[in-house]
Design a protein around this motif. Structure first.
Motif, mmCIF file in Angstrom:
data_model
loop_
_atom_site.group_PDB
_atom_site.id
_atom_site.type_symbol
_atom_site.label_atom_id
_atom_site.label_comp_id
_atom_site.label_asym_id
_atom_site.label_seq_id
_atom_site.Cartn_x
_atom_site.Cartn_y
_atom_site.Cartn_z
ATOM 1 N N LYS A 100 -9.483 92.844 -29.620
ATOM 2 C CA LYS A 100 -10.304 92.803 -28.406
ATOM 3 C C LYS A 100 -10.299 91.398 -27.801
ATOM 4 O O LYS A 100 -10.151 91.235 -26.591
ATOM 5 C CB LYS A 100 -11.745 93.211 -28.723
ATOM 6 C CG LYS A 100 -11.939 94.691 -28.963
ATOM 7 C CD LYS A 100 -13.362 94.992 -29.414
ATOM 8 C CE LYS A 100 -14.373 94.651 -28.350
ATOM 9 N NZ LYS A 100 -15.748 95.032 -28.758
ATOM 10 N N ASN A 106 -13.327 93.814 -23.100
ATOM 11 C CA ASN A 106 -14.758 93.655 -23.345
ATOM 12 C C ASN A 106 -15.454 94.936 -23.778
ATOM 13 O O ASN A 106 -16.554 94.886 -24.333
ATOM 14 C CB ASN A 106 -15.437 93.103 -22.086
ATOM 15 C CG ASN A 106 -14.957 91.711 -21.741
ATOM 16 O OD1 ASN A 106 -14.787 90.867 -22.618
ATOM 17 N ND2 ASN A 106 -14.708 91.460 -20.470
ATOM 18 N N ASN A 107 -14.840 96.083 -23.510
ATOM 19 C CA ASN A 107 -15.554 97.340 -23.734
ATOM 20 C C ASN A 107 -14.899 98.272 -24.736
ATOM 21 O O ASN A 107 -15.279 99.442 -24.840
ATOM 22 C CB ASN A 107 -15.732 98.070 -22.398
ATOM 23 C CG ASN A 107 -16.592 97.282 -21.433
ATOM 24 O OD1 ASN A 107 -17.791 97.164 -21.620
ATOM 25 N ND2 ASN A 107 -15.974 96.706 -20.407
ATOM 26 N N ALA A 109 -14.337 100.191 -27.982
ATOM 27 C CA ALA A 109 -15.264 100.563 -29.053
ATOM 28 C C ALA A 109 -14.564 101.132 -30.274
ATOM 29 O O ALA A 109 -14.964 100.874 -31.407
ATOM 30 C CB ALA A 109 -16.280 101.574 -28.526
ATOM 31 N N SER A 127 -13.608 103.550 -25.252
ATOM 32 C CA SER A 127 -14.472 102.459 -24.807
ATOM 33 C C SER A 127 -15.923 102.741 -25.167
ATOM 34 O O SER A 127 -16.274 103.827 -25.640
ATOM 35 C CB SER A 127 -14.363 102.289 -23.285
ATOM 36 O OG SER A 127 -15.039 103.365 -22.625
ATOM 37 N N ASN A 128 -16.769 101.750 -24.902
ATOM 38 C CA ASN A 128 -18.205 101.972 -24.951
ATOM 39 C C ASN A 128 -18.593 102.902 -23.798
ATOM 40 O O ASN A 128 -17.848 103.054 -22.823
ATOM 41 C CB ASN A 128 -18.962 100.646 -24.797
ATOM 42 C CG ASN A 128 -18.716 99.709 -25.964
ATOM 43 O OD1 ASN A 128 -18.851 100.108 -27.115
ATOM 44 N ND2 ASN A 128 -18.352 98.476 -25.671
ATOM 45 N N LEU A 130 -20.878 103.377 -20.668
ATOM 46 C CA LEU A 130 -21.614 102.504 -19.755
ATOM 47 C C LEU A 130 -22.255 103.290 -18.619
ATOM 48 O O LEU A 130 -21.838 104.407 -18.308
ATOM 49 C CB LEU A 130 -20.680 101.439 -19.167
ATOM 50 C CG LEU A 130 -19.882 100.587 -20.165
ATOM 51 C CD1 LEU A 130 -19.026 99.581 -19.405
ATOM 52 C CD2 LEU A 130 -20.813 99.861 -21.137
ATOM 53 N N GLY A 134 -21.314 99.830 -14.715
ATOM 54 C CA GLY A 134 -20.241 99.290 -15.552
ATOM 55 C C GLY A 134 -18.873 99.887 -15.296
ATOM 56 O O GLY A 134 -17.908 99.561 -16.003
ATOM 57 N N ASP A 137 -16.135 97.409 -14.874
ATOM 58 C CA ASP A 137 -15.763 96.776 -16.147
ATOM 59 C C ASP A 137 -14.811 97.665 -16.942
ATOM 60 O O ASP A 137 -13.875 97.172 -17.594
ATOM 61 C CB ASP A 137 -17.013 96.495 -16.977
ATOM 62 C CG ASP A 137 -17.922 95.460 -16.333
ATOM 63 O OD1 ASP A 137 -17.397 94.585 -15.625
ATOM 64 O OD2 ASP A 137 -19.147 95.531 -16.532
ATOM 65 N N LEU A 138 -15.037 98.969 -16.884
ATOM 66 C CA LEU A 138 -14.134 99.909 -17.551
ATOM 67 C C LEU A 138 -12.750 99.857 -16.916
ATOM 68 O O LEU A 138 -11.731 99.823 -17.617
ATOM 69 C CB LEU A 138 -14.692 101.329 -17.459
ATOM 70 C CG LEU A 138 -16.002 101.610 -18.199
ATOM 71 C CD1 LEU A 138 -16.494 103.014 -17.877
ATOM 72 C CD2 LEU A 138 -15.839 101.441 -19.703
ATOM 73 N N ASP A 141 -10.779 96.803 -18.022
ATOM 74 C CA ASP A 141 -10.126 96.996 -19.324
ATOM 75 C C ASP A 141 -8.863 97.844 -19.181
ATOM 76 O O ASP A 141 -7.811 97.536 -19.774
ATOM 77 C CB ASP A 141 -11.086 97.698 -20.294
ATOM 78 C CG ASP A 141 -11.870 96.707 -21.146
ATOM 79 O OD1 ASP A 141 -11.964 95.530 -20.753
ATOM 80 O OD2 ASP A 141 -12.391 97.109 -22.208
ATOM 81 N N TYR A 200 -16.814 106.215 -19.387
ATOM 82 C CA TYR A 200 -15.960 105.671 -20.447
ATOM 83 C C TYR A 200 -14.489 105.732 -20.035
ATOM 84 O O TYR A 200 -14.132 106.348 -19.037
ATOM 85 C CB TYR A 200 -16.154 106.473 -21.739
ATOM 86 C CG TYR A 200 -15.748 107.928 -21.592
ATOM 87 C CD1 TYR A 200 -14.428 108.336 -21.806
ATOM 88 C CD2 TYR A 200 -16.671 108.915 -21.226
ATOM 89 C CE1 TYR A 200 -14.034 109.662 -21.662
ATOM 90 C CE2 TYR A 200 -16.295 110.240 -21.083
ATOM 91 C CZ TYR A 200 -14.978 110.601 -21.292
ATOM 92 O OH TYR A 200 -14.582 111.907 -21.139
#
Length: 240
Positions: A100, A106-107, A109, A127-128, A130, A134, A137-138, A141, A200
């Motif tokens: 990572k 950043n996301n 998981a 991923s996480n 969100l 978010g 942000d996804l 990634d 996600y």
């Protein structure tokens, strides 16, 4: 004198035309040979490309290859020290954290190797989950994955130009990007959890040649199928 001049001009024009015709004939005769050579060269290049693609297509991730058993995958550098489950192996925590950090994901998981018939058939990255804030942000990634896959395999066969929140539907996924390398397919998907407003990304790396072993039903599976058939028959009888 004029007649002589005209005669000489006619002869020169005739010779010139004949010479041009001969050059065209020579050119036409030589072209098929060049074309054949070009075709042959292309066939060789295509064959070499196929061999290369077939070799690359067998690589699941790092030194883990499609078709490996769970024991073999646990012996690889990629999944050494990972946790083994019924049909999957998760990447060891410290190794995943380093991955990572190295790529700036950043996301991320979960990073797993998935098996059918004790054969590695898929790499699964998750991923996480969100909130709507978010989503960018996804996507960020996902773009990092796309950048690295493009550097390794070339341009994706498909890539979505932009993502809008209106494209998400509860319990569904949609493709953001896709790579095809021989029998190997890399799919980057975005989705929304069912029943929750959480978002996600998933990355699936598959090779459609695996598993190669045919599935043999276990005694437990046979019992479950029989029970389902009996339950269906009861429902059918009670409906009349």
């Amino acid at each position: 004198m004029k007649k002589v001049s005209l005669l000489l001009l006619t002869i020169l024009l005739t010779i010139g035309c004949n010479q041009k015709t001969k050059e065209q004939v020579v050119s036409q005769e030589s072209n098929p040979q060049l074309t054949a050579a070009e075709i042959r060269n292309k066939e060789i290049q295509d064959s070499l490309k196929k061999v290369r693609n077939d070799s690359i297509a067998l690589i699941a991730w790092g030194d883990a290859k499609f078709g490996m058993s769970m024991k073999e995958v646990l012996a690889t550098e990629t999944f050494k020290g990972g946790d083994k489950y019924y049909d999957s192996i998760t990447m060891e925590f410290e190794r995943k954290r380093n991955f990572k950090r190295a790529f700036g994901l950043n996301n991320l998981a979960a990073f797993e190797a998935e098996f059918k018939e004790n054969e590695l058939y898929r790499i699964y990255i998750e991923s996480n989950y969100l909130t709507a804030n978010g989503i960018n942000d996804l996507v960020s990634d996902c773009d990092i994955f796309i950048k690295n896959f493009t550097e390794k395999y070339g341009e994706p066969s498909y890539k979505k130009s932009k993502v809008n929140i209106s494209e998400f539907n509860s319990g569904e996924e949609f493709e953001y990007a896709k790579f095809q390398i021989g029998d190997k397919t890399i799919t980057i998907a975005l989705g929304e959890l069912s029943g929750e407003v959480k978002f996600y990304y998933h990355v699936y790396i598959d090779n459609n040649r695996f598993p190669q072993k045919k599935h043999v039903m276990t005694e437990k599976e046979i019992k479950e199928v029989r029970k389902q058939m009996e339950d269906t028959e009861k429902i059918r009888n009670n409906s009349f």
